[in-house]
Scaffold this motif. Structure first.
Motif, PDB file in Angstrom:
ATOM      1  N   ALA A 128       0.833  -1.207   0.000  1.00 28.75           N
ATOM      2  CA  ALA A 128       0.000   0.000   0.000  1.00 28.75           C
ATOM      3  C   ALA A 128       0.863   1.251   0.000  1.00 28.75           C
ATOM      4  N   HIS A 129       1.915   1.234   0.798  1.00 29.20           N
ATOM      5  CA  HIS A 129       2.826   2.383   0.885  1.00 29.20           C
ATOM      6  C   HIS A 129       3.449   2.699  -0.477  1.00 29.20           C
ATOM      7  N   TYR A 130       3.936   1.671  -1.150  1.00 30.16           N
ATOM      8  CA  TYR A 130       4.605   1.901  -2.431  1.00 30.16           C
ATOM      9  C   TYR A 130       3.606   2.177  -3.554  1.00 30.16           C
ATOM     10  N   LEU A 131       2.412   1.606  -3.464  1.00 32.83           N
ATOM     11  CA  LEU A 131       1.393   1.928  -4.461  1.00 32.83           C
ATOM     12  C   LEU A 131       0.937   3.381  -4.319  1.00 32.83           C
ATOM     13  N   LEU A 132       0.924   3.879  -3.092  1.00 31.32           N
ATOM     14  CA  LEU A 132       0.600   5.294  -2.894  1.00 31.32           C
ATOM     15  C   LEU A 132       1.666   6.175  -3.540  1.00 31.32           C
ATOM     16  N   GLN A 133       2.933   5.777  -3.411  1.00 35.35           N
ATOM     17  CA  GLN A 133       3.997   6.519  -4.092  1.00 35.35           C
ATOM     18  C   GLN A 133       3.800   6.489  -5.600  1.00 35.35           C
ATOM     19  N   SER A 134       3.388   5.336  -6.111  1.00 30.21           N
ATOM     20  CA  SER A 134       3.146   5.208  -7.538  1.00 30.21           C
ATOM     21  C   SER A 134       1.982   6.084  -7.978  1.00 30.21           C
ATOM     22  N   LEU A 135       0.950   6.164  -7.143  1.00 32.07           N
ATOM     23  CA  LEU A 135      -0.174   7.062  -7.424  1.00 32.07           C
ATOM     24  C   LEU A 135       0.289   8.514  -7.503  1.00 32.07           C
ATOM     25  N   GLU A 136       1.143   8.902  -6.581  1.00 30.03           N
ATOM     26  CA  GLU A 136       1.656  10.277  -6.586  1.00 30.03           C
ATOM     27  C   GLU A 136       2.461  10.556  -7.849  1.00 30.03           C
ATOM     28  N   ASP A 137       3.180   9.551  -8.342  1.00 28.16           N
ATOM     29  CA  ASP A 137       3.908   9.709  -9.607  1.00 28.16           C
ATOM     30  C   ASP A 137       2.943   9.887 -10.775  1.00 28.16           C
ATOM     31  N   LEU A 138       1.849   9.153 -10.756  1.00 25.99           N
ATOM     32  CA  LEU A 138       0.836   9.305 -11.803  1.00 25.99           C
ATOM     33  C   LEU A 138       0.247  10.714 -11.786  1.00 25.99           C
ATOM     34  N   GLN A 139      -0.029  11.209 -10.588  1.00 26.24           N
ATOM     35  CA  GLN A 139      -0.635  12.532 -10.462  1.00 26.24           C
ATOM     36  C   GLN A 139       0.285  13.646 -10.957  1.00 26.24           C
ATOM     37  N   LYS A 140       1.572  13.412 -10.913  1.00 30.10           N
ATOM     38  CA  LYS A 140       2.549  14.397 -11.394  1.00 30.10           C
ATOM     39  C   LYS A 140       2.828  14.256 -12.887  1.00 30.10           C
ATOM     40  N   SER A 141       2.389  13.146 -13.475  1.00 30.34           N
ATOM     41  CA  SER A 141       2.721  12.858 -14.869  1.00 30.34           C
ATOM     42  C   SER A 141       1.783  13.563 -15.834  1.00 30.34           C
ATOM     43  N   SER A 142       2.113  13.456 -17.107  1.00 26.78           N
ATOM     44  CA  SER A 142       1.284  14.065 -18.155  1.00 26.78           C
ATOM     45  C   SER A 142       0.484  13.021 -18.925  1.00 26.78           C
ATOM     46  N   ILE A 143       0.519  11.760 -18.498  1.00 28.30           N
ATOM     47  CA  ILE A 143      -0.163  10.700 -19.240  1.00 28.30           C
ATOM     48  C   ILE A 143      -1.625  10.585 -18.805  1.00 28.30           C
ATOM     49  N   LYS A 144      -2.393   9.803 -19.560  1.00 26.29           N
ATOM     50  CA  LYS A 144      -3.756   9.457 -19.171  1.00 26.29           C
ATOM     51  C   LYS A 144      -3.686   8.234 -18.252  1.00 26.29           C
ATOM     52  N   TRP A 145      -4.377   8.297 -17.119  1.00 27.55           N
ATOM     53  CA  TRP A 145      -4.278   7.200 -16.164  1.00 27.55           C
ATOM     54  C   TRP A 145      -5.551   7.065 -15.344  1.00 27.55           C
ATOM     55  N   THR A 146      -5.701   5.896 -14.729  1.00 29.10           N
ATOM     56  CA  THR A 146      -6.760   5.626 -13.756  1.00 29.10           C
ATOM     57  C   THR A 146      -6.179   4.680 -12.716  1.00 29.10           C
ATOM     58  N   PHE A 147      -6.552   4.888 -11.454  1.00 28.94           N
ATOM     59  CA  PHE A 147      -6.033   4.093 -10.331  1.00 28.94           C
ATOM     60  C   PHE A 147      -7.238   3.551  -9.564  1.00 28.94           C
ATOM     61  N   LEU A 148      -7.435   2.246  -9.603  1.00 28.03           N
ATOM     62  CA  LEU A 148      -8.596   1.626  -8.952  1.00 28.03           C
ATOM     63  C   LEU A 148      -8.168   0.818  -7.738  1.00 28.03           C
TER      64      LEU A 148
END
Length: 215
Positions: A128-148
């Motif tokens: 969970a800790h590392y997936l949250l970090q990955s979510l934060e990376d997605l939020q900073k990115s310019s790509i299209k994404w979804t996190f379920l």
């Protein structure tokens, strides 16, 4: 829709693969070892996700990341996320990431995440800790994404009812006051989202009735 499904032979990946093929989507299973596949006659790419190239993912509209590292290697969630983001930058493709219930908030003010609760299973906390970090990376990115993120009770043997309730960043409970979703209904939610595009560049969660407990 052309889908590249990473870790298609895993528990979540296998259910998503079944749901996608049932709905006649064009799915390619991306796995490290073809012999782990539990569904026959599926187009398969045998490759480590860390070795995927822009050329490999070129045919797909969507990449689903169902990668689940082994215990002790949970940090690979972050590295995998960064690699996939780098491949999708500058494209119109979408990255769909399977998250963790631990990333969800418990309170309306969103000050406490489930992973921070003392009763959250220790063996899930690192992921969970590392997936949250990955979510934060997605939020900073310019790509299209979804996190379920799934519910707290993620049932691999539960039935496919085809029904679920939707939430955003807070943990959901059903009519039995359980935070529950079966893998099969989670897969339904994944493919529904890919078809309807209701949660672009955001996190959401799903829950359903615990049919087994209710019966």
């Amino acid at each position: 829709m052309k889908i590249g499904l990473i870790a298609a032979s895993g528990k979540a990946g296998n259910h998503i693969l079944r749901e996608a093929t049932m709905r006649e989507h064009n799915v390619t299973a991306i796995v490290m070892n073809k012999t782990t596949m539990r569904i026959d006659n599926i187009p398969t790419m045998e490759k480590d996700l860390f070795h995927l190239t822009a050329e490999d993912i070129a045919p797909f509209n969507v990449i689903i990341n169902a990668f689940a590292p082994s215990a002790g290697e949970e940090h690979l969630h972050v590295e995998a996320g960064k690699h996939l983001i780098s491949l999708l930058e500058g494209t119109n493709k979408r990255l769909f990431v399977l998250g963790s219930s631990g990333c969800l908030y418990l309170d309306e003010n969103q000050t406490l995440r489930l992973m921070e609760h003392e009763e959250y299973p220790e063996n899930l906390r690192k992921s969970a800790h590392y997936l949250l970090q990955s979510l934060e990376d997605l939020q900073k990115s310019s790509i299209k994404w979804t996190f379920l993120s799934p519910s707290a009770m993620f049932d691999s043997s539960g039935p496919r009812t085809g029904h679920y309730i939707l939430g955003k960043e807070n943990l959901l409970v059903n009519s039995q006051f359980n935070s529950y979703i079966s893998y099969a209904d989670f897969a339904v939610a994944v493919i529904d989202e890919l078809e309807n595009k209701n949660h672009m560049n955001t996190i959401f969660t799903v829950a359903s009735e615990n049919v087994t407990s209710a019966s």
